[in-house]
Design a protein around this motif. Structure first.
Motif, PDB file in Angstrom:
ATOM      1  N   TYR A 193       0.824  -1.208   0.000  1.00  0.00           N
ATOM      2  CA  TYR A 193       0.000   0.000   0.000  1.00  0.00           C
ATOM      3  C   TYR A 193       0.860   1.261   0.000  1.00  0.00           C
ATOM      4  CZ  TYR A 193      -3.953  -3.002   1.170  1.00  0.00           C
ATOM      5  OH  TYR A 193      -4.922  -3.976   1.159  1.00  0.00           O
ATOM      6  N   ASP A 194       0.242   2.377  -0.375  1.00  0.00           N
ATOM      7  CA  ASP A 194       0.894   3.675  -0.376  1.00  0.00           C
ATOM      8  C   ASP A 194       1.368   3.999   1.043  1.00  0.00           C
ATOM      9  OD1 ASP A 194       1.720   6.272  -0.582  1.00  0.00           O
ATOM     10  OD2 ASP A 194      -0.051   6.986  -1.656  1.00  0.00           O
ATOM     11  N   GLN A 195       2.673   3.979   1.250  1.00  0.00           N
ATOM     12  CA  GLN A 195       3.238   4.149   2.586  1.00  0.00           C
ATOM     13  C   GLN A 195       3.214   5.606   3.056  1.00  0.00           C
ATOM     14  OE1 GLN A 195       4.592   1.253   4.496  1.00  0.00           O
ATOM     15  NE2 GLN A 195       3.125   0.540   2.968  1.00  0.00           N
ATOM     16  N   GLU A 196       2.944   6.523   2.166  1.00  0.00           N
ATOM     17  CA  GLU A 196       2.937   7.939   2.534  1.00  0.00           C
ATOM     18  C   GLU A 196       1.537   8.479   2.751  1.00  0.00           C
ATOM     19  OE1 GLU A 196       6.330  10.329   1.089  1.00  0.00           O
ATOM     20  OE2 GLU A 196       6.270   8.991  -0.648  1.00  0.00           O
ATOM     21  N   ASP A 197       0.524   7.625   2.637  1.00  0.00           N
ATOM     22  CA  ASP A 197      -0.860   8.038   2.869  1.00  0.00           C
ATOM     23  C   ASP A 197      -1.459   7.149   3.949  1.00  0.00           C
ATOM     24  OD1 ASP A 197      -3.530   8.723   2.817  1.00  0.00           O
ATOM     25  OD2 ASP A 197      -3.646   8.844   0.628  1.00  0.00           O
ATOM     26  N   ILE A 198      -1.399   7.622   5.188  1.00  0.00           N
ATOM     27  CA  ILE A 198      -1.876   6.817   6.321  1.00  0.00           C
ATOM     28  C   ILE A 198      -3.355   6.492   6.187  1.00  0.00           C
ATOM     29  CG2 ILE A 198      -2.094   6.738   8.834  1.00  0.00           C
ATOM     30  CD1 ILE A 198       0.755   6.670   7.812  1.00  0.00           C
ATOM     31  N   GLY A 199      -4.093   7.350   5.514  1.00  0.00           N
ATOM     32  CA  GLY A 199      -5.532   7.137   5.386  1.00  0.00           C
ATOM     33  C   GLY A 199      -5.904   5.914   4.574  1.00  0.00           C
ATOM     34  N   VAL A 200      -5.057   5.505   3.642  1.00  0.00           N
ATOM     35  CA  VAL A 200      -5.384   4.354   2.782  1.00  0.00           C
ATOM     36  C   VAL A 200      -4.473   3.164   3.030  1.00  0.00           C
ATOM     37  CG1 VAL A 200      -6.271   5.872   0.977  1.00  0.00           C
ATOM     38  CG2 VAL A 200      -3.883   5.128   0.894  1.00  0.00           C
TER      39      VAL A 200
END
Length: 562
Positions: free
Chosen positions: A235-242
């Motif tokens: 997952y996108d490691q820089e977007d905690i929301g997703v």
């Protein structure tokens, strides 16, 4: 029972363990249990080994993904309560399109297509260690994956600099980027080796890996290579929301250590990754052969129709076969597609309550979108077997998961000469999102002919695919049609399949249910779950005790000898 095929009776009729399905977890457990000198009966309703982990010819793949087998009525028995088995659908939105049907029909049996691709072995990972320890390597041959790339939305494939030598040779990196990457790898290797004065502090190890990379001052391009092409973050490691799986620095360093240890482990493997000759289905077959050597009894094409429960105690006793024969065991392992549907208002005997996979599909871990493409030319000239990673947001802004693509050529005996098989996968929350991820990769890399001969299966096809054509969303379809000029140099698609697979967890008791293939690139998590299942079932037994075995070497293939 007169309409059933004439199955020969199984003798003996009582075993320590009955295993239903020859998928990888079931096959490993059958081999481990047989190695522990216990009697095992291994059954599969399919005519081939591997189940959800199999490698199949072209026509058989479509039949397997779209099949919903049913069991005949099981009848009754005066000593047992009988609960009929059913199977649950684990694949949806199956779309198959053929653009060269005559050519593909001519070579249909020459394909070995992985149901659970893309998947590889790291040379130093748990699955290779298990293959060696169990002796299953005597039945498999491997070749190395030649390279790893990171892709973008323009069709570029950037080589991943995964070692000091690769960094030095890489022409896409500037001098500053090379120095930054060299210093980072030196720090990681020094930390892992316990070198004096070189260590990563505990507070950093427990922090998010992406924060540590930022602290090291690494630019976005280098961070992307490390996070998604080496550490294999989903997952996108820089977007905690997703991000549903945030890598800690410790986890990231462990992944880098695995990658580093894999390079050079075997002298005839070029890089860190391996792939089995004849496809991933060979892994299940290797463990089945190992189990057979240890006394496990195998019966294919054998359906299991019902569960037998003691009327007085409510305890599991055995299963009823399609032949009508009752077989008994102390423990039972079920393929993840098997369930026990209960009539309205009925319930299981108390000892079995909450211990059976009843007929309700739990969305345990979401879904994984899988795609298979066949082409006549390679995505990269002069390279047959390689991995491509598309980091989150690299193809379109809403892409929150990594997409992985594995190209395999005919030298691995998975397709006819001068053809290539591409496996694509990505974690997704639903079918629509999964299809969008698959189409984004196909749109970027391939030319799709305008004339579409669809072989989509209506029973499992996405509801949006009512036209009978290859299922592409409107944006993807118009983009495909707009880029069909062969002069652009993209490989032309001969055949494609896309489908969405459920991710289900296993469960443990005297009746066990095994997990479906996960969304990872390797088998490490599945090996962990399988090992746990075995140890919960047989806590007093060792999971494949150390033994000396003769390792076979294939001409030109990786010899699994440490």
């Amino acid at each position: 029972m007169e309409d059933l095929p004439p199955y020969p009776p199984i003798d003996p009729t009582t075993f320590d363990l009955i295993v239903i399905g020859t998928g990888l977890p079931e096959s490993i457990i059958a081999a481990a249990t047989s190695t522990a000198s216990k009697s095992v009966l291994h059954l599969d309703p399919n005519p081939f080994y591997g189940s959800h982990f199999s490698s199949l010819p072209l026509a058989d793949l479509q039949a397997f993904l779209s099949s919903h087998p049913t069991s005949p009525s099981s009848g009754y028995h005066h000593d047992f309560s009988v609960f009929d088995f059913a199977t649950r659908p684990l694949y949806s939105s199956l779309d198959i399109s053929s653009f060269s049907p005559d050519l593909l029909h001519q070579h249909s049996r020459k394909f070995n297509l992985d149901v659970a691709g893309p998947r590889v072995f790291f040379c130093a990972d748990k699955s290779i260690d298990l293959i060696l320890k169990s002796g299953a390597n005597q039945y498999m041959e491997f070749k190395s994956i030649d390279a790893t790339f990171v892709g973008d939305d323009k069709g570029n494939l950037w080589s991943v600099p995964d070692s000091r030598a690769a960094i030095f040779k890489d022409k896409s990196l500037g001098l500053l980027e090379k120095n930054q990457l060299m210093r980072f790898f030196k720090l990681v290797q020094g930390h892992l080796a316990g070198e004096q004065g070189i260590q990563i502090f505990e507070e950093d190890l427990q922090s998010p890996f992406v924060d540590f990379l930022n602290k090291m001052g690494l630019p976005p391009k280098i961070k992307s290579f490390i996070l998604y092409a080496i550490a294999m973050a989903d997952y996108d490691q820089e977007d905690i929301g997703v991000c549903r799986d945030l890598l800690t620095t410790k986890d990231g360093i462990d992944q880098l250590a695995l990658y580093n240890a894999s390079i050079g482990r075997f002298p005839n493997a070029l890089g860190a990754l391996l792939y089995p000759v004849y496809g991933q289905g060979e892994l299940s077959q290797a463990f089945c052969r190992r189990a057979a050597v240890k006394g496990c009894l195998y019966v294919l094409r054998m359906s299991v129709t019902a569960l037998l429960v003691d009327k007085d105690t409510g305890c599991y006793k055995g299963v009823r076969l399609a032949s009508g024969q009752d077989i008994f065991s102390q423990k039972l392992i079920l393929d993840p597609s098997f369930m026990v549907p209960l009539p309205a208002g009925s319930s299981l005997p108390h000892p079995l309550q909450d211990k059976l996979p009843v007929f309700s599909l739990r969305d345990d871990r979401g879904k994984v979108a899988r795609g298979i493409c066949i082409t006549k030319t390679s995505l990269k000239p002069n390279i047959s077997n390689f991995l491509v990673v598309y980091p989150p947001r690299s193809l379109f802004p809403e892409q929150v998961t990594s997409i992985r693509l594995l190209q395999i050529g005919s030298n691995l005996s998975v397709c006819p000469p001068d053809m290539f098989v591409l496996y694509i996968s990505a974690l997704c929350k639903d079918d629509d999102q999964g299809k969008k991820l698959l189409h984004a990769v196909m749109n970027t890399l391939l030319t799709v002919p305008v004339s579409i001969n669809s072989e989509s299966n209506a029973a499992v096809q996405s509801e949006t695919a009512e036209s009978g054509c290859a299922v592409l969303d409107e944006t993807a379809e118009s983009s495909f049609r707009g880029r069909s000029d062969p002069g652009e140099g993209k490989p032309t698609l001969l055949w494609s399949a896309s489908y969405i697979q459920e991710l289900t967890l296993g469960q443990v008791d005297f009746i066990c249910s095994t997990p479906m293939p996960d969304g990872k690139l390797n088998y490490n998590d599945l090996i962990d779950v399988t090992c746990k299942l075995f140890r919960e079932m047989y806590p007093e037994e060792e999971f494949f005790p150390e033994t000396s075995s003769e390792n076979s070497e294939g001409d030109g293939d990786v010899a699994l000898e440490t």
